[in-house]
Design a protein around this motif. Structure first.
Motif, PDB file in Angstrom:
ATOM      1  N   LEU A  32       0.887  -1.382   0.310  1.00  0.00           N
ATOM      2  CA  LEU A  32       0.126  -0.053   0.071  1.00  0.00           C
ATOM      3  C   LEU A  32       0.884   1.293   0.047  1.00  0.00           C
ATOM      4  CD1 LEU A  32      -3.142  -0.541   2.166  1.00  0.00           C
ATOM      5  CD2 LEU A  32      -3.034  -0.011  -0.201  1.00  0.00           C
ATOM      6  N   ARG A  33       0.368   2.183  -1.046  1.00  0.00           N
ATOM      7  CA  ARG A  33       1.293   3.546  -0.959  1.00  0.00           C
ATOM      8  C   ARG A  33       0.290   4.548  -0.724  1.00  0.00           C
ATOM      9  NH1 ARG A  33       4.514   0.418  -0.418  1.00  0.00           N
ATOM     10  NH2 ARG A  33       6.150  -0.229  -1.734  1.00  0.00           N
ATOM     11  N   ARG A  34      -1.032   4.488  -1.166  1.00  0.00           N
ATOM     12  CA  ARG A  34      -1.861   5.533  -0.947  1.00  0.00           C
ATOM     13  C   ARG A  34      -3.340   5.019  -0.500  1.00  0.00           C
ATOM     14  NH1 ARG A  34      -5.942   8.042  -3.310  1.00  0.00           N
ATOM     15  NH2 ARG A  34      -6.062   6.398  -5.072  1.00  0.00           N
ATOM     16  N   VAL A  35      -3.921   5.504   0.726  1.00  0.00           N
ATOM     17  CA  VAL A  35      -4.908   5.132   1.169  1.00  0.00           C
ATOM     18  C   VAL A  35      -5.932   6.405   1.164  1.00  0.00           C
ATOM     19  CG1 VAL A  35      -6.353   4.241   3.453  1.00  0.00           C
ATOM     20  CG2 VAL A  35      -3.989   3.269   2.383  1.00  0.00           C
ATOM     21  N   SER A  36      -7.091   6.365   0.692  1.00  0.00           N
ATOM     22  CA  SER A  36      -7.985   7.441   0.890  1.00  0.00           C
ATOM     23  C   SER A  36      -9.311   6.885   1.412  1.00  0.00           C
ATOM     24  CB  SER A  36      -8.272   7.883  -0.733  1.00  0.00           C
ATOM     25  OG  SER A  36      -9.223   9.133  -0.695  1.00  0.00           O
ATOM     26  N   LEU A  37      -9.950   7.433   2.515  1.00  0.00           N
ATOM     27  CA  LEU A  37     -10.789   6.893   3.397  1.00  0.00           C
ATOM     28  C   LEU A  37     -11.966   8.029   3.473  1.00  0.00           C
ATOM     29  CD1 LEU A  37      -9.346   4.963   6.198  1.00  0.00           C
ATOM     30  CD2 LEU A  37      -9.964   4.101   3.925  1.00  0.00           C
ATOM     31  N   GLY A  38     -13.075   7.568   2.845  1.00  0.00           N
ATOM     32  CA  GLY A  38     -14.425   8.647   3.059  1.00  0.00           C
ATOM     33  C   GLY A  38     -15.095   7.760   4.476  1.00  0.00           C
ATOM     34  N   TRP A  39     -15.008   8.473   5.508  1.00  0.00           N
ATOM     35  CA  TRP A  39     -15.215   7.765   6.927  1.00  0.00           C
ATOM     36  C   TRP A  39     -16.549   8.446   7.647  1.00  0.00           C
ATOM     37  CZ3 TRP A  39     -13.374   3.160   6.319  1.00  0.00           C
ATOM     38  CH2 TRP A  39     -13.395   2.325   7.415  1.00  0.00           C
ATOM     39  N   PRO A  40     -17.208   7.917   8.203  1.00  0.00           N
ATOM     40  CA  PRO A  40     -18.507   8.398   8.965  1.00  0.00           C
ATOM     41  C   PRO A  40     -17.865   8.665  10.507  1.00  0.00           C
ATOM     42  CG  PRO A  40     -18.782   6.006   8.826  1.00  0.00           C
ATOM     43  CD  PRO A  40     -17.655   6.424   7.635  1.00  0.00           C
ATOM     44  N   VAL A  41     -18.326   9.997  10.929  1.00  0.00           N
ATOM     45  CA  VAL A  41     -17.976  10.413  12.296  1.00  0.00           C
ATOM     46  C   VAL A  41     -18.900   9.617  13.212  1.00  0.00           C
ATOM     47  CG1 VAL A  41     -17.785  12.125  13.775  1.00  0.00           C
ATOM     48  CG2 VAL A  41     -17.205  12.614  11.609  1.00  0.00           C
ATOM     49  N   SER A  42     -18.763   8.255  13.407  1.00  0.00           N
ATOM     50  CA  SER A  42     -19.709   7.530  14.133  1.00  0.00           C
ATOM     51  C   SER A  42     -18.557   6.540  14.771  1.00  0.00           C
ATOM     52  CB  SER A  42     -20.620   6.659  13.074  1.00  0.00           C
ATOM     53  OG  SER A  42     -19.894   5.825  12.357  1.00  0.00           O
ATOM     54  N   GLU A  43     -19.546   5.447  15.478  1.00  0.00           N
ATOM     55  CA  GLU A  43     -18.636   4.291  16.209  1.00  0.00           C
ATOM     56  C   GLU A  43     -17.799   3.731  15.314  1.00  0.00           C
ATOM     57  OE1 GLU A  43     -22.257   4.149  15.731  1.00  0.00           O
ATOM     58  OE2 GLU A  43     -22.741   5.143  17.767  1.00  0.00           O
ATOM     59  N   LEU A  44     -17.887   3.752  14.072  1.00  0.00           N
ATOM     60  CA  LEU A  44     -16.920   3.289  12.948  1.00  0.00           C
ATOM     61  C   LEU A  44     -15.787   4.061  13.023  1.00  0.00           C
ATOM     62  CD1 LEU A  44     -16.832   0.938  10.948  1.00  0.00           C
ATOM     63  CD2 LEU A  44     -17.354   2.439   9.290  1.00  0.00           C
ATOM     64  N   LEU A  45     -15.793   5.287  13.180  1.00  0.00           N
ATOM     65  CA  LEU A  45     -14.325   6.162  13.417  1.00  0.00           C
ATOM     66  C   LEU A  45     -13.619   5.761  14.695  1.00  0.00           C
ATOM     67  CD1 LEU A  45     -12.388   8.272  12.379  1.00  0.00           C
ATOM     68  CD2 LEU A  45     -14.012  10.043  13.549  1.00  0.00           C
ATOM     69  N   SER A  46     -14.664   5.503  15.720  1.00  0.00           N
ATOM     70  CA  SER A  46     -13.704   4.951  16.852  1.00  0.00           C
ATOM     71  C   SER A  46     -13.016   3.797  16.854  1.00  0.00           C
ATOM     72  CB  SER A  46     -14.697   5.015  17.990  1.00  0.00           C
ATOM     73  OG  SER A  46     -15.157   5.993  18.401  1.00  0.00           O
ATOM     74  N   ALA A  47     -13.728   2.820  16.173  1.00  0.00           N
ATOM     75  CA  ALA A  47     -13.268   1.394  15.801  1.00  0.00           C
ATOM     76  C   ALA A  47     -12.036   1.455  14.779  1.00  0.00           C
ATOM     77  CB  ALA A  47     -14.206   0.349  15.356  1.00  0.00           C
ATOM     78  N   LEU A  48     -12.132   2.235  13.869  1.00  0.00           N
ATOM     79  CA  LEU A  48     -10.868   2.573  13.086  1.00  0.00           C
ATOM     80  C   LEU A  48      -9.640   3.218  13.815  1.00  0.00           C
ATOM     81  CD1 LEU A  48      -9.725   2.666  10.100  1.00  0.00           C
ATOM     82  CD2 LEU A  48     -10.338   5.115  10.182  1.00  0.00           C
ATOM     83  N   CYS A  49      -9.908   4.024  14.850  1.00  0.00           N
ATOM     84  CA  CYS A  49      -8.830   4.563  15.525  1.00  0.00           C
ATOM     85  C   CYS A  49      -8.346   3.341  16.516  1.00  0.00           C
ATOM     86  CB  CYS A  49      -9.347   5.433  16.302  1.00  0.00           C
ATOM     87  SG  CYS A  49      -9.603   7.198  15.445  1.00  0.00           S
ATOM     88  N   GLU A  50      -9.208   2.696  16.903  1.00  0.00           N
ATOM     89  CA  GLU A  50      -8.704   1.397  17.781  1.00  0.00           C
ATOM     90  C   GLU A  50      -7.724   0.556  17.164  1.00  0.00           C
ATOM     91  OE1 GLU A  50     -10.508  -2.654  19.337  1.00  0.00           O
ATOM     92  OE2 GLU A  50     -11.764  -0.829  19.626  1.00  0.00           O
ATOM     93  N   GLY A  51      -8.135   0.216  15.850  1.00  0.00           N
ATOM     94  CA  GLY A  51      -7.243  -0.518  15.103  1.00  0.00           C
ATOM     95  C   GLY A  51      -5.908   0.087  14.657  1.00  0.00           C
ATOM     96  N   LEU A  52      -6.158   1.339  14.447  1.00  0.00           N
ATOM     97  CA  LEU A  52      -4.806   2.126  13.999  1.00  0.00           C
ATOM     98  C   LEU A  52      -3.612   2.046  15.189  1.00  0.00           C
ATOM     99  CD1 LEU A  52      -6.485   4.929  12.277  1.00  0.00           C
ATOM    100  CD2 LEU A  52      -4.905   3.302  11.249  1.00  0.00           C
ATOM    101  N   CYS A  53      -4.372   2.035  16.506  1.00  0.00           N
ATOM    102  CA  CYS A  53      -3.431   2.050  17.612  1.00  0.00           C
ATOM    103  C   CYS A  53      -2.885   0.721  18.073  1.00  0.00           C
ATOM    104  CB  CYS A  53      -4.008   2.565  18.621  1.00  0.00           C
ATOM    105  SG  CYS A  53      -4.315   4.168  18.574  1.00  0.00           S
ATOM    106  N   VAL A  54      -3.072  -0.353  17.212  1.00  0.00           N
ATOM    107  CA  VAL A  54      -2.791  -1.681  17.482  1.00  0.00           C
ATOM    108  C   VAL A  54      -1.286  -1.832  17.245  1.00  0.00           C
ATOM    109  CG1 VAL A  54      -2.733  -4.258  16.587  1.00  0.00           C
ATOM    110  CG2 VAL A  54      -4.773  -2.717  17.271  1.00  0.00           C
ATOM    111  N   GLY A  55      -0.834  -1.307  15.984  1.00  0.00           N
ATOM    112  CA  GLY A  55       0.689  -1.478  15.357  1.00  0.00           C
ATOM    113  C   GLY A  55       1.341  -0.308  15.400  1.00  0.00           C
ATOM    114  N   SER A  56       2.451  -0.473  14.931  1.00  0.00           N
ATOM    115  CA  SER A  56       3.502   0.811  14.877  1.00  0.00           C
ATOM    116  C   SER A  56       4.370   0.673  13.677  1.00  0.00           C
ATOM    117  CB  SER A  56       4.122   1.061  16.179  1.00  0.00           C
ATOM    118  OG  SER A  56       4.937  -0.270  16.493  1.00  0.00           O
ATOM    119  N   SER A  57       3.977  -0.199  12.660  1.00  0.00           N
ATOM    120  CA  SER A  57       4.743  -0.539  11.481  1.00  0.00           C
ATOM    121  C   SER A  57       4.095  -0.533  10.259  1.00  0.00           C
ATOM    122  CB  SER A  57       5.727  -1.851  11.791  1.00  0.00           C
ATOM    123  OG  SER A  57       4.745  -2.941  12.020  1.00  0.00           O
TER     124      SER A  57
END
Length: 125
Positions: A32-57
């Motif tokens: 992956l080089r480019r990620v473009s997300l259209g994302w709702p400001v809902s529980e789904l955003l919180s869930a995305l953030c939770e997953g983004l905090c899992v890794g660091s690489s």
């Protein structure tokens, strides 16, 4: 190999958000080089953030554009989700965030202050 991911999501639930965030943050899609997300400001955003905090690489060349939107369905705007995004930015876990935009025009003062603080926080970019 997948290099570009454009995804526009309109659902309100949280299912799948954490899993996508984890894939992005752990380098499970190394091409992956480019990620473009259209994302709702809902529980789904919180869930995305939770997953983004899992890794660091994440893949080293990956950059992400995040466009936040609000739907007309009940639960499609969740201020706590925006605060969670601010916390995630401050944590430095989404250093690959290149662009942040919204389709809505107004934020509550508390949320605007949190977002401004996150974007100027030393770990935020």
């Amino acid at each position: 190999l997948l290099e570009d991911l454009d995804l526009y999501v309109r659902c309100v639930g949280a299912e799948g958000g954490a899993e996508l965030g984890e894939v992005l943050s752990t380098g499970k899609a190394p091409s992956l080089r480019r990620v473009s997300l259209g994302w709702p400001v809902s529980e789904l955003l919180s869930a995305l953030c939770e997953g983004l905090c899992v890794g660091s690489s994440p893949p080293p060349q990956m950059r992400m554009d995040l466009c936040l939107h609000v739907g007309s369905a009940p639960g499609s705007y969740n201020e706590a989700a925006l605060i969670r995004l601010c916390e995630t930015i401050c944590s430095g876990r989404i250093s690959f965030l290149r662009k942040l935009s919204t389709t809505f025009r107004a934020l509550r003062q508390r949320t605007a202050e949190a977002l401004g603080g996150a974007l100027t926080h030393p770990g935020g970019s």
